[in-house]
Write a protein that holds these residues in place. Sequence first.
Motif, PDB file in Angstrom:
ATOM      1  N   UNK A  17      48.901  26.785  26.756  1.00  0.00           N
ATOM      2  CA  UNK A  17      48.727  25.486  26.830  1.00  0.00           C
ATOM      3  C   UNK A  17      49.723  24.631  27.662  1.00  0.00           C
ATOM      4  N   UNK A  18      50.697  25.163  28.093  1.00  0.00           N
ATOM      5  CA  UNK A  18      51.958  24.504  28.695  1.00  0.00           C
ATOM      6  C   UNK A  18      51.542  23.773  30.034  1.00  0.00           C
ATOM      7  N   UNK A  19      51.794  22.721  30.551  1.00  0.00           N
ATOM      8  CA  UNK A  19      51.690  22.050  31.722  1.00  0.00           C
ATOM      9  C   UNK A  19      52.604  21.339  32.230  1.00  0.00           C
ATOM     10  N   UNK A  20      52.560  21.305  33.658  1.00  0.00           N
ATOM     11  CA  UNK A  20      53.771  20.570  34.188  1.00  0.00           C
ATOM     12  C   UNK A  20      53.329  19.671  35.188  1.00  0.00           C
ATOM     13  N   UNK A  21      54.264  18.886  35.847  1.00  0.00           N
ATOM     14  CA  UNK A  21      53.880  18.296  37.155  1.00  0.00           C
ATOM     15  C   UNK A  21      52.796  17.147  37.059  1.00  0.00           C
ATOM     16  N   UNK A  22      52.747  16.590  35.995  1.00  0.00           N
ATOM     17  CA  UNK A  22      51.984  15.391  35.495  1.00  0.00           C
ATOM     18  C   UNK A  22      50.372  15.957  35.945  1.00  0.00           C
ATOM     19  N   UNK A  23      50.226  17.325  35.408  1.00  0.00           N
ATOM     20  CA  UNK A  23      48.714  17.434  35.258  1.00  0.00           C
ATOM     21  C   UNK A  23      48.111  16.855  33.885  1.00  0.00           C
ATOM     22  N   UNK A  24      46.605  16.785  34.054  1.00  0.00           N
ATOM     23  CA  UNK A  24      46.055  16.195  32.966  1.00  0.00           C
ATOM     24  C   UNK A  24      45.776  17.566  31.919  1.00  0.00           C
ATOM     25  N   UNK A  25      45.446  18.659  32.384  1.00  0.00           N
ATOM     26  CA  UNK A  25      45.110  19.580  31.525  1.00  0.00           C
ATOM     27  C   UNK A  25      45.913  20.946  32.157  1.00  0.00           C
ATOM     28  N   UNK A  26      46.096  22.050  31.243  1.00  0.00           N
ATOM     29  CA  UNK A  26      46.737  23.216  31.699  1.00  0.00           C
ATOM     30  C   UNK A  26      45.983  23.822  32.732  1.00  0.00           C
ATOM     31  N   UNK A  27      46.548  24.719  33.424  1.00  0.00           N
ATOM     32  CA  UNK A  27      46.176  25.630  34.492  1.00  0.00           C
ATOM     33  C   UNK A  27      46.673  27.030  34.322  1.00  0.00           C
ATOM     34  N   UNK A  28      45.856  28.012  34.607  1.00  0.00           N
ATOM     35  CA  UNK A  28      46.051  29.548  34.309  1.00  0.00           C
ATOM     36  C   UNK A  28      45.886  30.458  35.309  1.00  0.00           C
ATOM     37  N   UNK A  29      46.622  31.518  35.384  1.00  0.00           N
ATOM     38  CA  UNK A  29      46.045  32.786  36.162  1.00  0.00           C
ATOM     39  C   UNK A  29      45.997  33.701  35.208  1.00  0.00           C
ATOM     40  N   UNK A  30      44.746  34.645  35.355  1.00  0.00           N
ATOM     41  CA  UNK A  30      44.479  35.768  34.667  1.00  0.00           C
ATOM     42  C   UNK A  30      44.418  36.767  35.850  1.00  0.00           C
ATOM     43  N   UNK A  31      45.135  37.994  35.208  1.00  0.00           N
ATOM     44  CA  UNK A  31      45.486  39.206  36.134  1.00  0.00           C
ATOM     45  C   UNK A  31      44.911  40.195  35.448  1.00  0.00           C
ATOM     46  N   UNK A  32      44.430  41.314  36.252  1.00  0.00           N
ATOM     47  CA  UNK A  32      43.965  42.525  35.833  1.00  0.00           C
ATOM     48  C   UNK A  32      44.278  43.554  36.559  1.00  0.00           C
ATOM     49  N   UNK A  33      45.080  44.487  36.074  1.00  0.00           N
ATOM     50  CA  UNK A  33      45.189  45.960  36.748  1.00  0.00           C
ATOM     51  C   UNK A  33      44.126  47.098  36.466  1.00  0.00           C
ATOM     52  N   UNK A  34      43.474  47.653  37.434  1.00  0.00           N
ATOM     53  CA  UNK A  34      42.317  48.569  37.290  1.00  0.00           C
ATOM     54  C   UNK A  34      42.519  49.641  38.137  1.00  0.00           C
ATOM     55  N   UNK A  35      41.766  50.590  38.040  1.00  0.00           N
ATOM     56  CA  UNK A  35      41.614  51.859  38.681  1.00  0.00           C
ATOM     57  C   UNK A  35      40.321  52.105  38.968  1.00  0.00           C
ATOM     58  N   UNK A  36      39.917  52.294  40.151  1.00  0.00           N
ATOM     59  CA  UNK A  36      38.562  52.444  40.732  1.00  0.00           C
ATOM     60  C   UNK A  36      38.482  54.152  41.081  1.00  0.00           C
ATOM     61  N   UNK A  37      37.840  54.936  40.306  1.00  0.00           N
ATOM     62  CA  UNK A  37      37.729  56.339  40.529  1.00  0.00           C
ATOM     63  C   UNK A  37      37.455  56.737  41.902  1.00  0.00           C
ATOM     64  N   UNK A  38      38.259  57.732  42.561  1.00  0.00           N
ATOM     65  CA  UNK A  38      39.018  58.757  41.643  1.00  0.00           C
ATOM     66  C   UNK A  38      40.349  58.503  41.342  1.00  0.00           C
ATOM     67  N   UNK A  39      40.893  57.361  41.912  1.00  0.00           N
ATOM     68  CA  UNK A  39      42.369  57.081  41.556  1.00  0.00           C
ATOM     69  C   UNK A  39      42.900  55.814  42.378  1.00  0.00           C
ATOM     70  N   UNK A  40      41.855  54.997  42.991  1.00  0.00           N
ATOM     71  CA  UNK A  40      42.421  53.798  43.490  1.00  0.00           C
ATOM     72  C   UNK A  40      42.787  52.754  42.603  1.00  0.00           C
ATOM     73  N   UNK A  41      44.182  52.500  42.674  1.00  0.00           N
ATOM     74  CA  UNK A  41      44.702  51.577  41.742  1.00  0.00           C
ATOM     75  C   UNK A  41      45.106  50.073  42.495  1.00  0.00           C
ATOM     76  N   UNK A  42      44.745  49.166  41.769  1.00  0.00           N
ATOM     77  CA  UNK A  42      44.748  47.574  42.373  1.00  0.00           C
ATOM     78  C   UNK A  42      44.954  46.713  41.308  1.00  0.00           C
ATOM     79  N   UNK A  43      45.341  45.464  41.608  1.00  0.00           N
ATOM     80  CA  UNK A  43      45.453  44.374  40.687  1.00  0.00           C
ATOM     81  C   UNK A  43      44.544  43.073  41.306  1.00  0.00           C
TER      82      UNK A  43
END
Length: 335
Positions: free
Chosen positions: A140-166
Amino acid sequence: MADTEPESAGTRLSDYASSASMSLTIMTFNLHRERSTDGPNSWEHRKDICASIINKFSPLLVCTQEAQYVTLSKPSNVTGLKSQLDDLAHLLPGYEQFGVSRKGPDDPNDEHCAIFYSRDKVEKMDGGTFWLSESPSVPASSSWSTEVPAIATWLKGVQPPGFAFQVVNTNLDHKSSKARRRGALLIWQHIATLPPSLPVVFCGTFNTVKESTAGRFLLGRSQEHGLSGDLRDAWGGSRRRRNGGMVYTQHGFKGEKQTAKDILKLVFMALCMCFDRQNQDLHVDWVLYRGRTLAPVFSEVVVDNSHGHYPSDHFPLYVEFQLPRSVVRIEEELN
């Protein structure tokens, strides 16, 4: 200008790639948070359209923005929480979802940047959320005079047979250009810590165009705090595009209709910017990427609607990346 002729979902990659090719498909979709003034554009009238579009395209990954929990106050005998995300989870049985609200994991009653991923085709290896503030690990932290918090969600996954990505999903501040620049810098710094060999897709609602200061930084055309990004634009770099004439992705539930005022605004903004030839658009919803093993072969601004009723005030953006033949060879050896 890329080819914009109509193509049917599910057969796009085969039009210009070998049948032995594999693809990583992704959609970024701002769902528009529920508001009491939405009337015919309320979530109750839109949720089935949203789900039908996702099911039609069947991307491996769906990055959503603005999805939230809504406290119900009417009718008076109903209490508790109704979740746009829970509705989608019910309507999209082939997907799992990941992400927390911008208030943090202990308070889901706010907007999420949730990532949906195919239950059968993507294995989630890791994931997390950080805040676009001077204290990225503080919920819930915010900076730079923003009205609401902003976020980034990340996910590391693997697509068979072994292709990894984020994949990284965000919704940058809609008012402060400084907050967008600093938020873009924080996300790029996160990406820069990843192994160079790991393909990364970064998408979401950026609330600005690619020729803005935040966009130019991410695309390596300017610096922020002495640093310069190294990402590429999937839309501009795609071999083929559908609905390439759609120069904007936020349409305010008006769809493809443009008033004279809208057209003048677009012309004025275009005249005020020095567009790169690959980025002649005013999209605020982007799909960026990093990695030599990712090649964008098809992009589409999705204008699907039901009798003039649109799923959101933003058009979703769908992208197909062709994966290297080495992945296919590994799969053939395993079989």
